[in-house]
Design an enzyme around this catalytic site. Structure first.
Site, mmCIF file in Angstrom:
data_model
loop_
_atom_site.group_PDB
_atom_site.id
_atom_site.type_symbol
_atom_site.label_atom_id
_atom_site.label_comp_id
_atom_site.label_asym_id
_atom_site.label_seq_id
_atom_site.Cartn_x
_atom_site.Cartn_y
_atom_site.Cartn_z
ATOM 1 N N GLN A 50 -5.013 -1.894 9.241
ATOM 2 C CA GLN A 50 -4.820 -3.216 8.654
ATOM 3 C C GLN A 50 -5.391 -4.302 9.572
ATOM 4 O OE1 GLN A 50 -3.387 -3.830 5.496
ATOM 5 N NE2 GLN A 50 -4.164 -5.872 5.910
ATOM 6 N N LYS A 98 0.847 -1.204 0.000
ATOM 7 C CA LYS A 98 0.000 0.000 0.000
ATOM 8 C C LYS A 98 0.880 1.251 0.000
ATOM 9 C CE LYS A 98 -3.786 -2.557 1.927
ATOM 10 N NZ LYS A 98 -4.407 -3.164 3.096
ATOM 11 N N ASP A 140 -11.589 2.011 3.280
ATOM 12 C CA ASP A 140 -11.863 0.582 3.115
ATOM 13 C C ASP A 140 -13.362 0.328 2.954
ATOM 14 O OD1 ASP A 140 -9.764 -1.190 2.976
ATOM 15 O OD2 ASP A 140 -9.414 -1.231 5.140
#
Ligand code: NAP
Length: 285
Positions: free
Chosen positions: A97, A53, A120
Site C-alpha cells: 500500500q 481490500k 497493481d
C-alpha cells in the site's frame, strides 16, 4: 441530462465473475487464490483502503494475508518481507500500500515485487508490457475506467479521447489503454494550454487531476462520456470528484458520480488481476 454510470453495479458484476471463477479453481483444481497486502505505518486513508481490500478478498473467496508493519520498519526489513512473499506459493498477488513512509524508497520496493505477483501493475516490466499492448495485468484504476466505458456501450475506436493527468498510476496507463482501443488520445497536464478548448473536443473525457470540481460543465462537449477519477476530501469530510457533477451532467451523455463511480472499480479490478496471477502461476491461461 446524462445517464449515471453506476460503478457499484459494474464492480459487483466484476466481483461476481471473479468469485465464480475462483470457486471453480478451488473445486476443480484445489487452488485457493491468495493476496498479500502490506501496509507500513498508520496512514488512516491507507488503513481504510487495506481493510476494503481485505473485505473484497473475503467476498470473492480469496485468502488474504495482511502484514501491518510499524512506521519505523526499515527499507531492508520491508524488502525482506517482499522477498519472502515472492517465494510463498500461497501468495499469488502482492500489494504494498502506497504511500510508504518517507525513509523508504517506493521505487526500490515496487521493483522488488516479482512481476508475476505485481497485481497493481506498477513494476517496470508490467508498465512496459502495457506500453506494447502485451499485458497480463492492467493497472486497476485505468482498467476499471475501461470497464465503465464499455458498460455504456460506447465504441472507443476513432473517438477523440482526452485524459487530464499524466501520473504513472492513472493518467499515462489510461492514455495507453484508450490508444490500444484505437481512440485518438490527447493527454493534458498542468502545463497544457487551452485546456477548455481541448476538453470541448472530447467525446470521452477522463479526469484524474486531484482537484475538487476542476472540470466544469462549460468544458464538456454535448453528449460526451465523462469519467471522474478524482477523489478529494472536502473540509466537511465529504468526498468530491474532479468534475463539477451538477453542471457536467447537463452536457454529458454518461457520467460517473463520486463516490460510486470509479472508486469501487479499482478494488474489483485488483481482485481480477489477482485471479489472473493465480491462473498464470499455475499454468491455467
Ligand atoms: P497525481 O499524481 O497528483 O497527478 C495529477 C495530475 O494532474 C498530474 O499529471 C498534473 O500535471 C495534473 N494537473 C494538476 N493540475 C492541473 C491543471 N491545473 N491542469 C491540468 N492538469 C493538472 O494524481 P493521481 O495519482 O493521478 O490521482 C488523480 C486523482 O485521482 C486524485 O484525486 C486521486 O485521489 C484519484 N485517484 C482515484 C483512484 C480511485 O480508485 N478512484 C485511484 C487513484 C487515484 P503535472 O504532471 O504537470 O503535474
Amino acid at each position: 441530462m446524462a445517464q449515471i454510470i453506476d460503478g457499484k453495479q459494474v464492480s459487483a458484476s466484476v466481483k461476481q465473475e471473479v468469485k465464480d471463477e475462483a470457486a471453480k479453481l478451488r473445486d476443480e483444481k484445489g487452488l485457493k487464490v491468495g493476496l498479500a497486502v502490506v501496509i507500513v505505518g498508520n496512514n488512516p486513508a491507507s488503513r481504510v483502503y487495506v481493510n476494503n481490500k481485505k473485505k473484497a478478498c473475503e467476498a470473492v473467496g480469496f485468502q488474504s494475508f495482511e502484514y501491518a508493519l510499524d512506521e519505523s520498519t526499515t527499507q531492508e526489513q520491508l524488502l525482506d518481507l517482499v522477498n519472502v512473499l515472492n517465494r510463498d506459493d500461497r501468495v499469488n498477488g502482492i500489494l504494498v500500500q502506497l504511500p510508504l513512509p518517507k525513509h523508504i524508497d517506493e521505487k526500490t520496493v515496487i521493483d522488488a515485487i516479482s512481476p508475476e505477483k505485481d497485481v497493481d501493475a506498477f513494476h517496470p516490466v508490467n508498465v512496459g508490457r502495457i506500453m506494447i499492448g502485451d499485458y497480463a495485468f492492467l493497472p486497476c484504476t485505468p482498467a476499471g475506467v475501461m470497464r465503465l466505458i464499455a458498460s455504456t456501450g460506447t465504441e472507443i475506436s476513432g473517438k477523440q479521447c482526452v485524459v487530464i493527468g499524466r501520473s504513472n498510476i492513472v493518467g499515462k496507463p489510461m492514455a495507453m489503454l484508450l490508444l490500444h482501443e484505437s481512440g485518438t488520445v490527447t493527454v493534458c497536464h498542468s502545463k497544457t494550454k487551452n485546456l477548455k478548448e481541448i476538453c470541448l473536443g472530447a467525446d470521452i473525457l477522463v479526469v484524474a487531476v486531484g482537484r475538487a470540481n476542476f472540470v466544469t460543465g462549460d468544458m464538456v462537449k454535448e453528449g460526451a462520456v465523462v469519467i471522474d477519477v478524482g477523489m478529494n476530501r472536502l473540509d466537511d469530510g465529504k468526498l468530491c470528484g474532479d468534475v463539477e457533477f451538477e453542471s457536467a451532467e447537463k452536457k454529458a451523455s454518461y457520467i460517473t458520480p463520486v463516490p460510486g463511480g470509479v472508486g469501487p472499480m479499482t478494488i474489483a479490478m485488483l481482485m481480477k488481476n489477482t485471479l489472473t496471477a493465480a491462473k498464470q502461476q499455475n499454468g491455467l491461461t
